[in-house]
Scaffold this active site. Structure first.
Site, PDB file in Angstrom:
ATOM      1  N   CYS A  21       0.857  -1.176   0.000  1.00 38.71           N
ATOM      2  CA  CYS A  21       0.000   0.000   0.000  1.00 38.71           C
ATOM      3  C   CYS A  21       0.896   1.229   0.000  1.00 38.71           C
ATOM      4  CB  CYS A  21      -0.867   0.004   1.247  1.00 38.71           C
ATOM      5  SG  CYS A  21      -1.794  -1.519   1.437  1.00 38.71           S
ATOM      6  N   TRP A  23      -3.772  -1.997  -1.387  1.00 41.02           N
ATOM      7  CA  TRP A  23      -3.781  -3.256  -2.133  1.00 41.02           C
ATOM      8  C   TRP A  23      -4.217  -4.281  -1.100  1.00 41.02           C
ATOM      9  CZ3 TRP A  23      -1.505  -8.140  -2.056  1.00 41.02           C
ATOM     10  CH2 TRP A  23      -1.576  -8.856  -3.252  1.00 41.02           C
ATOM     11  N   HIS A  40       8.867 -31.754 -26.780  1.00 42.07           N
ATOM     12  CA  HIS A  40       8.689 -32.714 -25.682  1.00 42.07           C
ATOM     13  C   HIS A  40       7.291 -32.604 -25.067  1.00 42.07           C
ATOM     14  CE1 HIS A  40      12.801 -33.973 -26.006  1.00 42.07           C
ATOM     15  NE2 HIS A  40      13.171 -32.689 -26.004  1.00 42.07           N
ATOM     16  N   LYS A  80       2.871  -2.573  -7.476  1.00 43.85           N
ATOM     17  CA  LYS A  80       4.263  -2.428  -7.885  1.00 43.85           C
ATOM     18  C   LYS A  80       5.237  -3.124  -6.938  1.00 43.85           C
ATOM     19  CE  LYS A  80       7.437  -0.352 -10.408  1.00 43.85           C
ATOM     20  NZ  LYS A  80       7.614  -1.045 -11.686  1.00 43.85           N
ATOM     21  N   GLU A  84      10.486 -13.061 -20.224  1.00 46.17           N
ATOM     22  CA  GLU A  84      10.112 -11.701 -19.842  1.00 46.17           C
ATOM     23  C   GLU A  84       9.056 -11.142 -20.808  1.00 46.17           C
ATOM     24  OE1 GLU A  84      10.195  -9.802 -17.484  1.00 46.17           O
ATOM     25  OE2 GLU A  84      10.122  -7.734 -18.190  1.00 46.17           O
ATOM     26  N   ARG A 103       1.385   1.629  -5.984  1.00 50.46           N
ATOM     27  CA  ARG A 103       1.674   0.659  -4.923  1.00 50.46           C
ATOM     28  C   ARG A 103       0.444  -0.171  -4.546  1.00 50.46           C
ATOM     29  NH1 ARG A 103       6.386   1.625  -2.237  1.00 50.46           N
ATOM     30  NH2 ARG A 103       5.629   0.420  -0.485  1.00 50.46           N
ATOM     31  N   GLU A 144       0.748  -9.671 -18.072  1.00 52.94           N
ATOM     32  CA  GLU A 144       0.363  -8.802 -16.954  1.00 52.94           C
ATOM     33  C   GLU A 144      -0.353  -7.547 -17.402  1.00 52.94           C
ATOM     34  OE1 GLU A 144       3.576  -7.252 -14.534  1.00 52.94           O
ATOM     35  OE2 GLU A 144       4.901  -7.260 -16.259  1.00 52.94           O
ATOM     36  N   LYS A 149       5.387  -9.801 -19.665  1.00 54.38           N
ATOM     37  CA  LYS A 149       4.894  -8.448 -19.984  1.00 54.38           C
ATOM     38  C   LYS A 149       3.523  -8.547 -20.645  1.00 54.38           C
ATOM     39  CE  LYS A 149       6.795  -6.151 -18.153  1.00 54.38           C
ATOM     40  NZ  LYS A 149       7.925  -6.517 -17.358  1.00 54.38           N
ATOM     41  N   ASN A 155       0.975   0.362   6.032  1.00 54.43           N
ATOM     42  CA  ASN A 155       1.464  -0.426   4.901  1.00 54.43           C
ATOM     43  C   ASN A 155       2.212  -1.618   5.479  1.00 54.43           C
ATOM     44  OD1 ASN A 155       2.546  -1.393   2.505  1.00 54.43           O
ATOM     45  ND2 ASN A 155       4.302  -0.010   2.600  1.00 54.43           N
ATOM     46  N   GLY A 156       1.774  -2.821   5.118  1.00 55.39           N
ATOM     47  CA  GLY A 156       2.436  -4.022   5.635  1.00 55.39           C
ATOM     48  C   GLY A 156       1.394  -5.044   6.043  1.00 55.39           C
TER      49      GLY A 156
HETATM   50  C1  F6R Z   1       6.711  -7.402 -13.753  1.00 58.35           C
HETATM   51  C2  F6R Z   1       7.177  -6.884 -12.495  1.00 58.35           C
HETATM   52  C3  F6R Z   1       7.338  -7.840 -11.369  1.00 58.35           C
HETATM   53  C4  F6R Z   1       8.575  -7.483 -10.531  1.00 58.35           C
HETATM   54  C5  F6R Z   1       8.641  -8.370  -9.278  1.00 58.35           C
HETATM   55  C6  F6R Z   1       9.865  -8.056  -8.456  1.00 58.35           C
HETATM   56  O1  F6R Z   1       6.612  -6.392 -14.716  1.00 58.35           O
HETATM   57  O2  F6R Z   1       7.396  -5.710 -12.344  1.00 58.35           O
HETATM   58  O3  F6R Z   1       7.386  -9.163 -11.801  1.00 58.35           O
HETATM   59  O4  F6R Z   1       9.710  -7.642 -11.319  1.00 58.35           O
HETATM   60  O5  F6R Z   1       7.498  -8.169  -8.507  1.00 58.35           O
HETATM   61  O6  F6R Z   1       9.863  -6.739  -8.042  1.00 58.35           O
HETATM   62  P1  F6R Z   1      11.185  -6.043  -7.517  1.00 58.35           P
HETATM   63  O7  F6R Z   1      12.116  -5.935  -8.679  1.00 58.35           O
HETATM   64  O8  F6R Z   1      10.730  -4.696  -7.020  1.00 58.35           O
HETATM   65  O9  F6R Z   1      11.736  -6.918  -6.435  1.00 58.35           O
END
Ligand code: F6R
Length: 607
Positions: free
Chosen positions: A2, A75, A503, A602, A480, A27, A487, A484, A101-102
């Site tokens: 959050c 969140w 396989h 995030k 990756e 966040r 998500e 992308k 937050n937590g």
């Molecule tokens: C995907 C993304 C997440 C972060 C993951 C780790 O686009 O952003 O998969 O890479 O949550 O986050 P960090 O790098 O902040 O530890």
């Protein structure tokens, strides 16, 4: 996950809180609220949904009087994202409001105890226990009530507290969740992230675990967990407020994709002097490196995929075995780690709970830890033995882009640096790698410029399901690329090592199954080409990603995206860029909320 903010001064608090929350919305964005003190009473306004709804309700805060207050964007963890579960939460006597937050891990036991003592709960949240504890422990000294409350909490928290008995003072305390104080002139602030503060001040104090602070308009006092006053260093934020704004782009994600040449330059250039890598942050000697029997890279999500890609580069250049482990797995894996293990912990936010736990697990077994982190002063940056900042600047879009490429850039730097120290590179090879590293920002710009057709490619390939394939570093980038796509566009996307298709997975390939083939690793390009031929034979439409000048691929794939040619070890940092754009335009075509994808946040500070 959050975001929390607080303000005390002589200006109206609510508009400042709402603006701050807007900057923290990445966040968490399922509900929001503010609590402002006015005329001896706390007014709480909260809504399920986005900050925009709260702003509308309060007419951008203009309907809420008062010059001191706290705010929260959520969140949800405990309890659905409803108005009632939104923060701030009020004590039964109306004296305290809290944002958090937590996660409070022992909240059920605390809740039972408080209910038995007659406290009435409104919400299903873990946070509400905190505000009732404050009321229970308060006997006229708020700081002491905060300390007693904190001593009962297990888990992670950054708390912001306002009280009717302290009409000018905010109280904050932190344990394993980010909390930063902002120093203004005649006004002070707190927030989860500097992005909420830079519009007001660049002078900040990073709070550490166990610390408590009191903020009034003209003073900030910080105390350790025993209540002793301590002196904290004031840090200066190095970037401007514009860095946290969209700057004319439709979305932060597109802005951040476009910022990659500059971000990668910021990660590389200050560490390369006269053709030599100097890690400004620390030095590893040849002896240190010779003592390393294996390297473990650990991270989550995209940062983990950066690690997968980095592994190939480190192994190829340094000839040290590298294992890449998901932090959420490593933390419980009883890992084979000792004092001869070097652990690279990668995290954009520096606050990811699983990554922090994996770091601690490895540290407890004697490993040396290097953090590769973007957010200055974050938990991982503090816990690591050494930190290599990625210097990407603020990343606001939930889906990482420049965070990812700067992680790759730092991994490349590390690999070349360590290989040279270990005597694994001839002077010519070292010079050539350094020159190529220095040129990467330009090449990334070219990879962006030469792919103006991606919006139309995305509209042709954005179907219900996509397969991404590749080998070696191309495979890491396929992983990756698929993440992308999933998500932000919510399209189903799978990634496979190209040689693995036969396989089992090839059973899924038919004319309705487009395949995106990353084919930039020239040593293995012919192998991946064979896999392209195999899926085409089963009807799949193929979009290939290859180096400019690869003519063979043009005859096999239906469409080709090109990137500039670089040494194969560095191809991933270029290859990922068109895949970011592909996901972005697929999501745009589908009308998705690109910067704030559903169910995500995030910074994942919960397990
Ligand atoms: C995907 C993304 C997440 C972060 C993951 C780790 O686009 O952003 O998969 O890479 O949550 O986050 P960090 O790098 O902040 O530890």
């Amino acid at each position: 996950m959050c975001g929390i903010v607080g303000f005390t001064g002589s200006r109206k608090a609510a508009p400042i809180l709402l603006k701050g929350l807007t900057r923290l919305e990445y966040r968490g964005y399922d509900s929001a609220g503010i609590a402002v003190l006015h005329d001896g009473a706390i007014e709480v306004d909260k809504v399920s949904g986005r900050i925009a709804k709260l702003s509308e309700k309060t007419k951008d805060g203009s309907l809420v009087p008062g010059v001191i207050g706290i705010g929260h964007t959520r969140w949800a963890t405990h309890g659905a994202p409803t108005d009632i579960n939104a923060h701030p939460h009020l004590s039964n006597d109306g004296k305290f409001a809290v944002v958090h937050n937590g996660i409070i891990e022992n909240y059920l036991a605390l809740r039972e105890e408080l209910i038995a003592d007659g406290y009435v709960f409104q919400s299903e949240t873990d946070t509400e226990t905190i505000v009732h504890l404050l009321e229970m422990y308060y006997t006229g000294d708020i700081k002491s009530a905060v300390m007693k409350t904190a001593s009962r909490l297990e888990g992670s928290y950054a708390l912001g507290i306002v009280s009717t008995d302290a009409p000018e003072t905010l109280f904050v305390v932190r344990e394993s969740s980010p909390l930063i104080l902002g120093i203004g002139v005649g006004e002070n602030y707190f927030a989860s992230d500097v992005t909420a503060l830079v519009a007001h001040t660049k002078n900040v104090i990073y709070m550490e675990d166990g610390e408590i602070a009191e903020l009034s308009p003209n003073a900030i006092s910080v105390y350790d967990c025993t209540g002793q006053k301590i002196t904290k260093p004031v840090s200066r934020v190095t970037w401007n407020v514009e860095a946290a704004e969209k700057g004319g782009y439709d979305h932060f994600m597109l802005k951040e994709i476009m910022e990659q040449p500059a971000a990668v330059k910021a990660a590389l250039a200050p560490r390369i002097h006269e053709g030599q890598i100097r890690l400004d942050d620390f030095e590893l000697t040849a002896e240190d490196l010779k003592d390393v029997r294996k390297i473990i890279i650990t991270a989550c999500g995209s940062a983990y995929y950066a690690g997968c890609s980095g592994r190939y580069v480190i192994e190829r250049l340094c000839r040290i075995p590298v294992e890449v482990e998901l932090a959420s797995e490593l933390r419980y894996a009883d890992p084979m780690v000792d004092e001869h293990t070097l652990v690279l912990v990668i995290s954009q936010s520096g606050e990811t709970a699983d990554t922090i736990a994996a770091l601690k697990e490895c540290r407890s077994r004697g490993a040396k830890i290097i953090g590769i982190v973007n957010v200055v002063g974050s938990t991982i940056a503090k816990l690591a033995d050494y930190t290599l900042y990625t210097w990407a600047g603020p990343e606001i879009a939930v889906a990482t882009t420049k965070g990812f490429t700067t992680q790759l850039a730092v991994l490349y730097l590390f690999a070349v640096y360590a290989a040279e120290k270990l005597g694994r590179l001839s002077p010519e090879k070292y010079d050539s790698l350094i020159r190529q590293l220095m040129n990467l920002p330009k090449r990334i710009q070219e990879a962006i410029d030469m792919n103006y057709q991606i919006p139309s490619v995305a509209s042709r390939y954005a179907s219900q399901s996509l397969f991404f394939i590749g080998r070696n570093t191309d495979y890491a980038i396929a992983l990756e690329g698929a993440l992308k796509m999933k998500e932000i566009s919510y399209l189903h996307a799978e990634s496979y090592a190209a040689g693995e298709l036969k396989h089992g997975t090839i059973a899924l390939i038919d004319e309705n199954q487009p395949v995106i083939a990353v084919c930039c690793n020239e040593v293995l390009a012919d192998k991946t080409l064979s896999n392209i031929v195999e899926v085409k034979a089963r009807g799949a439409k193929v979009l290939a990603l290859a180096f400019r000048g690869n003519t063979k691929i043009v005859s096999q794939a239906d469409d080709v995206i090109f990137i500039p040619r670089v040494d194969a070890v560095f191809s991933a940092i270029l290859a990922v860029v068109p895949l970011q754009l592909l996901a972005y335009y697929a999501a745009k075509e589908k009308g998705c909320d690109i910067d704030k994808p559903k169910n995500l946040a995030k910074s994942v500070t919960v397990e």
